[in-house]
Design a protein around this motif. Structure first.
Motif, PDB file in Angstrom:
ATOM      1  N   TYR A 197      69.633  66.488  24.933  1.00 49.41           N
ATOM      2  CA  TYR A 197      69.470  65.383  25.880  1.00 49.41           C
ATOM      3  C   TYR A 197      68.036  64.857  25.823  1.00 49.41           C
ATOM      4  CZ  TYR A 197      69.499  62.786  30.294  1.00 49.41           C
ATOM      5  OH  TYR A 197      69.386  61.794  31.242  1.00 49.41           O
ATOM      6  N   ASP A 200      67.591  62.806  22.623  1.00 52.30           N
ATOM      7  CA  ASP A 200      68.379  61.564  22.639  1.00 52.30           C
ATOM      8  C   ASP A 200      67.846  60.551  23.642  1.00 52.30           C
ATOM      9  OD1 ASP A 200      70.030  62.611  20.713  1.00 52.30           O
ATOM     10  OD2 ASP A 200      71.587  63.248  22.126  1.00 52.30           O
ATOM     11  N   ASN A 201      67.275  61.042  24.757  1.00 51.80           N
ATOM     12  CA  ASN A 201      66.872  60.137  25.838  1.00 51.80           C
ATOM     13  C   ASN A 201      65.372  60.078  26.077  1.00 51.80           C
ATOM     14  OD1 ASN A 201      69.612  59.340  27.259  1.00 51.80           O
ATOM     15  ND2 ASN A 201      69.753  61.535  26.790  1.00 51.80           N
ATOM     16  N   SER A 205      66.545  65.905  31.532  1.00 53.86           N
ATOM     17  CA  SER A 205      67.492  65.570  32.599  1.00 53.86           C
ATOM     18  C   SER A 205      66.964  66.100  33.930  1.00 53.86           C
ATOM     19  CB  SER A 205      68.856  66.194  32.306  1.00 53.86           C
ATOM     20  OG  SER A 205      68.768  67.617  32.381  1.00 53.86           O
ATOM     21  N   THR A 309      65.337  53.976  24.729  1.00 56.01           N
ATOM     22  CA  THR A 309      66.496  53.407  25.409  1.00 56.01           C
ATOM     23  C   THR A 309      66.035  52.543  26.580  1.00 56.01           C
ATOM     24  OG1 THR A 309      66.747  55.270  26.937  1.00 56.01           O
ATOM     25  CG2 THR A 309      67.855  55.435  24.788  1.00 56.01           C
ATOM     26  N   ASP A 311      67.342  52.502  29.497  1.00 54.06           N
ATOM     27  CA  ASP A 311      67.329  53.337  30.699  1.00 54.06           C
ATOM     28  C   ASP A 311      66.018  54.086  30.821  1.00 54.06           C
ATOM     29  OD1 ASP A 311      69.832  52.499  31.378  1.00 54.06           O
ATOM     30  OD2 ASP A 311      70.877  54.274  30.610  1.00 54.06           O
ATOM     31  N   TYR A 312      65.518  54.592  29.701  1.00 52.67           N
ATOM     32  CA  TYR A 312      64.247  55.316  29.713  1.00 52.67           C
ATOM     33  C   TYR A 312      63.103  54.393  30.109  1.00 52.67           C
ATOM     34  CZ  TYR A 312      60.048  57.518  27.807  1.00 52.67           C
ATOM     35  OH  TYR A 312      58.775  58.013  27.644  1.00 52.67           O
TER      36      TYR A 312
END
Length: 556
Positions: A197, A200-201, A205, A309, A311-312
């Motif tokens: 995670y 990837d992000n 999390s 991303t 979102d990031y």
């Protein structure tokens, strides 16, 4: 190094690497030794040992050995026939002893010796064991030298991780205080979902953040130190955590996921690695003068066009005033490599006062970048005149450092184009200085604005058409032309006639068929709206350029 292989005398005795040299042969811990020989048939290992070895020597002869009493912390490989005398003659040494017997020799059970030997049942030729131990020392020496080279050259953390992958053999990741990913082992797959995670992000999390804060940060007491976290319901592998604090400030978080190898050996290797990480972090902390906030990496990432991303980006910028801002300018201050660190820190502190403090200063490739922002929809909020005088007061007069400035832009994701504008403006300052000299009799310029450099940039070879397009799209005249089209007015045309008739309001009024006072009203209104002055020849020359562009596009 004088020799990469053991030296032998006529009796067949190996003197180790470069016998007689005063250099150290790396720094191999007892735990690293055990990990290297775990495939051997071990008859005896000390219950506990904190030894570290700085030299290695193998003695294949069963009849004679060389006197190594002059060197401390030597690891010997030898046969059991000479091990007893060797240990007694070299009190600080440690032996890996090969024996043909099925049990531990009696001499090795004595208190003075049992914690200084590893007894191995010899099933192979002597040189098979010798080669294994040589590789242990050589690989460690090469690795440490390569890491030191990165530190000496002020290299990046990702480079340090890359050259450490073979030695550590496990996934490593480094995050900042906002749990954003900075660097990781690209040659090793993340072994668990939480680390996948992260990769990837580009951030941990919420579950991982909570676990780190509760199990690691809550127990370190604001000190840089190693924390072991055992496997649990979410993590099947143990992990070594190392939060990095500098000047009592939490700066980085480093994790080694222990999927392969013994924890004890990985701990010793990880601490070697962390010494270099902390050196780079200290240099980073000094270079950025404590400026770096976690989300500054987003701005630098947007400039460098790193993959991130949406979102990031949104999550990190949500920590700032940027989402509520209507407009931006970017300033670039170039530091001389000869400028003392203390002076640079004063410049950065002064930069925080620009734009009444509505700024985000951050370092990028050795330059100080200052993002000016405003929540106001007023076009005068970040006017060229205002920025010019602001830089002059806070930076140029006190420190003699000029800025390159972008035009106003309205989406922070355009910061890469703004950075190019600011960089080009500073790089092409010579023609603007010549123009100032011709117009005003001086060339003392605190801020080189791209809006005044654009005409020179277009005259150069190989200019970027996308950047030029972006620049014209963010001009005052383009905005007026769009408003005229929407409202059915002709203000842009009025200004064009005004400029081309020597700013004579009477002649302009006759040509556009309005009263003279109407012309003066619109001119005054525009000057107040954008904080400009039509008295400025620089403004007029840029507007003429914008008009030619509009005429070319048939938008006027």
């Amino acid at each position: 190094m004088r020799n990469d292989f053991p030296l032998h005398d006529d009796e067949g005795t190996s003197f180790g690497f470069g016998a007689g040299s005063a250099l150290r042969l790396g720094d191999v811990s007892y735990n690293m030794l055990l990990e290297a020989i775990r495939g051997f048939e071990l008859l005896h290992v000390p219950e506990s040992c904190s030894k570290r070895f700085t030299w290695y020597a193998s003695i294949p002869s069963k009849r004679k050995y060389f006197d190594w009493s002059h060197r401390r912390d030597v690891l010997f490989l030898c046969h059991d026939e000479i091990a007893e005398s060797l240990l007694d003659d070299n009190p600080s040494s440690f032996c890996v002893v090969l024996t043909d017997e099925e049990q531990v020799p009696d001499w090795a059970t004595l208190k003075s010796r049992r914690n200084r030997v590893v007894i191995v049942k010899q099933n192979k030729r002597f040189y098979s064991y010798d080669s294994k131990l040589q590789s242990l020392f050589v690989n460690d020496l090469i690795w440490e030298n390569e890491m030191d080279r990165v530190v000496y050259n002020r290299g990046r953390l990702d480079r340090l991780i890359s050259l450490s992958e073979d030695m550590l053999g496990n996934f490593v990741c480094i995050t900042d205080t906002g749990y954003n990913l900075i660097a990781y082992s690209r040659g090793i797959e993340p072994p668990e979902e939480g680390y996948r995670y992260l990769v990837d992000n580009n951030c941990y999390s919420e579950h991982e953040v909570k676990e780190i804060e509760e199990q690691v940060l809550a127990n370190v007491g604001e000190k840089s130190r190693l924390v072991f976290c055992g496997p649990n319901e979410r993590h099947r592998h143990p992990a070594l955590h190392y939060p990095v604090f500098i000047d009592n400030a939490y700066l980085f978080h480093v994790v080694l996921v222990c999927e392969n190898g013994s924890i004890e050996s990985l701990r010793d290797l990880f601490l070697k690695f962390m010494r270099r990480v902390i050196s780079i972090c200290n240099d980073f902390w000094k270079t950025t003068v404590n400026l770096e906030s976690p989300w500054h990496r987003v701005l630098a990432g947007l400039i460098d066009e790193e993959p991130m991303t949406e979102d990031y980006i949104d999550a990190q910028l949500a920590k700032t005033a940027i989402p509520a801002s209507e407009q931006f300018r970017l300033l670039r201050f170039q530091f001389s490599s000869r400028k003392p660190f203390q002076e640079r820190s004063h410049v950065i502190e002064a930069a925080k006062n620009l734009n009444n403090g509505f700024v985000y200063p951050f370092m990028h490739e050795g330059d100080l970048l200052v993002l000016l922002y405003s929540a106001s929809i007023s076009e005068a909020a970040l006017s060229g005149r205002g920025v010019y005088s602001d830089v002059d007061e806070h930076i140029y007069k006190p420190f003699g450092i000029a800025a390159g400035a972008s035009q106003v832009f309205f989406d922070v994701r355009d910061i890469e184009l703004a950075h190019r504008q600011a960089s080009i403006a500073y790089a092409m300052r010579a023609p603007l200085r010549n123009e100032f000299e011709a117009l005003y009799g001086f060339a003392d310029i605190p801020c080189y604005a791209f809006e005044h450099i654009l005409k020179y940039y277009i005259l150069t070879e190989g200019y970027d058409s996308d950047l030029v397009e972006f620049s014209f799209d963010h001009s005052i005249l383009k905005r007026l032309a769009e408003e005229d089209k929407a409202a059915g007015t002709e203000i842009a045309k009025l200004v064009w006639v005004y400029l081309n008739n020597g700013r004579n309001a009477t002649d302009t009024a006759k040509l556009v068929h309005v009263h003279r006072n109407t012309v003066l009203y619109h001119i005054s209104r525009l000057e107040k709206r954008f904080d400009i002055s039509f008295e400025s020849p620089l403004l007029r020359s840029r507007m003429i350029l914008d008009y030619h562009r509009l005429l070319l596009e048939d938008h006027l």
